[in-house]
Design a protein around this motif. Structure first.
Motif, PDB file in Angstrom:
ATOM      1  N   ASP A  60       5.481   2.165  -8.968  1.00 58.65           N
ATOM      2  CA  ASP A  60       4.804   1.196  -8.118  1.00 58.65           C
ATOM      3  C   ASP A  60       4.856  -0.210  -8.712  1.00 58.65           C
ATOM      4  OD1 ASP A  60       3.165   0.568  -5.802  1.00 58.65           O
ATOM      5  OD2 ASP A  60       1.553   0.225  -7.248  1.00 58.65           O
ATOM      6  N   GLY A  61       5.404  -1.147  -7.924  1.00 63.42           N
ATOM      7  CA  GLY A  61       5.414  -2.554  -8.303  1.00 63.42           C
ATOM      8  C   GLY A  61       6.477  -2.960  -9.306  1.00 63.42           C
TER       9      GLY A  61
ATOM     10  N   THR B 118      10.502  -3.423 -10.228  1.00 60.42           N
ATOM     11  CA  THR B 118      11.830  -3.546  -9.636  1.00 60.42           C
ATOM     12  C   THR B 118      12.850  -2.793 -10.488  1.00 60.42           C
ATOM     13  OG1 THR B 118      11.267  -5.707  -8.745  1.00 60.42           O
ATOM     14  CG2 THR B 118      13.598  -5.190  -8.901  1.00 60.42           C
TER      15      THR B 118
ATOM     16  N   THR C 184       5.609   0.546   0.777  1.00 56.49           N
ATOM     17  CA  THR C 184       6.656  -0.367   1.209  1.00 56.49           C
ATOM     18  C   THR C 184       7.814  -0.167   0.245  1.00 56.49           C
ATOM     19  OG1 THR C 184       5.093  -1.958   2.097  1.00 56.49           O
ATOM     20  CG2 THR C 184       7.293  -2.781   1.561  1.00 56.49           C
TER      21      THR C 184
ATOM     22  N   SER D 142       8.278  -0.699   5.676  1.00 60.52           N
ATOM     23  CA  SER D 142       6.973  -1.291   5.402  1.00 60.52           C
ATOM     24  C   SER D 142       5.874  -0.522   6.118  1.00 60.52           C
ATOM     25  CB  SER D 142       6.975  -2.745   5.864  1.00 60.52           C
ATOM     26  OG  SER D 142       5.754  -3.350   5.551  1.00 60.52           O
TER      27      SER D 142
ATOM     28  N   GLN E 143      12.593  -1.851  -4.853  1.00 60.16           N
ATOM     29  CA  GLN E 143      11.205  -1.892  -5.307  1.00 60.16           C
ATOM     30  C   GLN E 143      10.328  -1.053  -4.392  1.00 60.16           C
ATOM     31  OE1 GLN E 143       9.622  -5.592  -6.660  1.00 60.16           O
ATOM     32  NE2 GLN E 143       7.517  -4.986  -6.235  1.00 60.16           N
TER      33      GLN E 143
ATOM     34  N   ASP F 169       6.299  -0.218  -3.493  1.00 61.79           N
ATOM     35  CA  ASP F 169       4.918  -0.693  -3.606  1.00 61.79           C
ATOM     36  C   ASP F 169       4.012   0.245  -2.824  1.00 61.79           C
ATOM     37  OD1 ASP F 169       5.183  -3.275  -5.049  1.00 61.79           O
ATOM     38  OD2 ASP F 169       6.436  -3.788  -3.333  1.00 61.79           O
ATOM     39  N   GLY F 170       2.827   0.521  -3.368  1.00 59.98           N
ATOM     40  CA  GLY F 170       1.830   1.313  -2.661  1.00 59.98           C
ATOM     41  C   GLY F 170       1.727   2.763  -3.063  1.00 59.98           C
TER      42      GLY F 170
END
Length: 184
Positions: free
Chosen positions: A35-36, A38, A65, A119, A149, A151-152
């Motif tokens: 998560d978060g 790259t 996402t 997303s 990447q 995210d979440g």
């Protein structure tokens, strides 16, 4: 006669298995997505022969996402999201989601391609997910560099040190109590 039909059936199953696995491409994972953070990859071929495969852990209810940004203007990235880890392309399940050309064109780049993003995707089941990143239709030969990447996705819970210490004291107390009862 039964043995003959059984042998014929067995040969058909074995031959069918070899025929379907002959077109299979082994899957090698580039690494794990966190998560978060790259990650970077490079692809040169279309889906079946040259996808980059990544994996991550997510819990049911996570809303993620997932973004792939090309670092080479000739790449037309796309990706599929699968539940579970795969060993080869012969038995891929239906993908859970896909993304292609969903972000606005890169500034200064004139062409039909954009960068894909998934997303607000709600994870339906806790487990490992696989992502296959591939070149959709660039029409040129790579390798092409990209970044990916996530995210979440909530990371797996790691016990805090004080919880481990409490557990240790509890186990030590039980051991002492057992020892006293044996001596008495």
């Amino acid at each position: 006669m039964k043995r003959f039909f059984f042998a014929l059936l067995l040969c058909g199953v074995v031959a069918g298995g070899f025929a379907s696995s002959a077109n299979a491409v082994a899957i090698t994972y580039e690494g794990e997505l966190f998560d978060g953070i790259t990650a970077y990859g490079s692809i040169s071929d279309p889906f079946e022969t040259g996808s980059d495969w990544w994996f991550f852990h997510a819990d049911a209810g996570d809303v993620i996402t997932l973004t792939v940004n090309r670092l080479d203007a000739n790449l037309d990235p796309a990706f599929y999201l699968y539940l579970g880890m795969q060993s080869d392309t012969s038995t891929l399940p239906a993908y859970s989601a896909e993304a292609d050309d969903e972000i606005v064109e890169l500034p200064g780049y004139e062409g039909p391609f954009a960068d894909p993003q998934l997303s607000g995707f709600a994870i339906s089941a806790t487990g490992i997910y696989s992502v296959a990143v591939w070149d959709f239709a660039s029409g040129t030969v790579g390798p092409f560099d990209y970044q990916i990447q996530l995210d979440g996705a909530n990371p797996a819970a790691v016990p805090e040190p004080s919880s481990i210490m409490l557990l240790g004291f509890g186990l030590a107390g039980i051991a002492c109590a057992c020892r006293k009862t044996k001596k008495a």
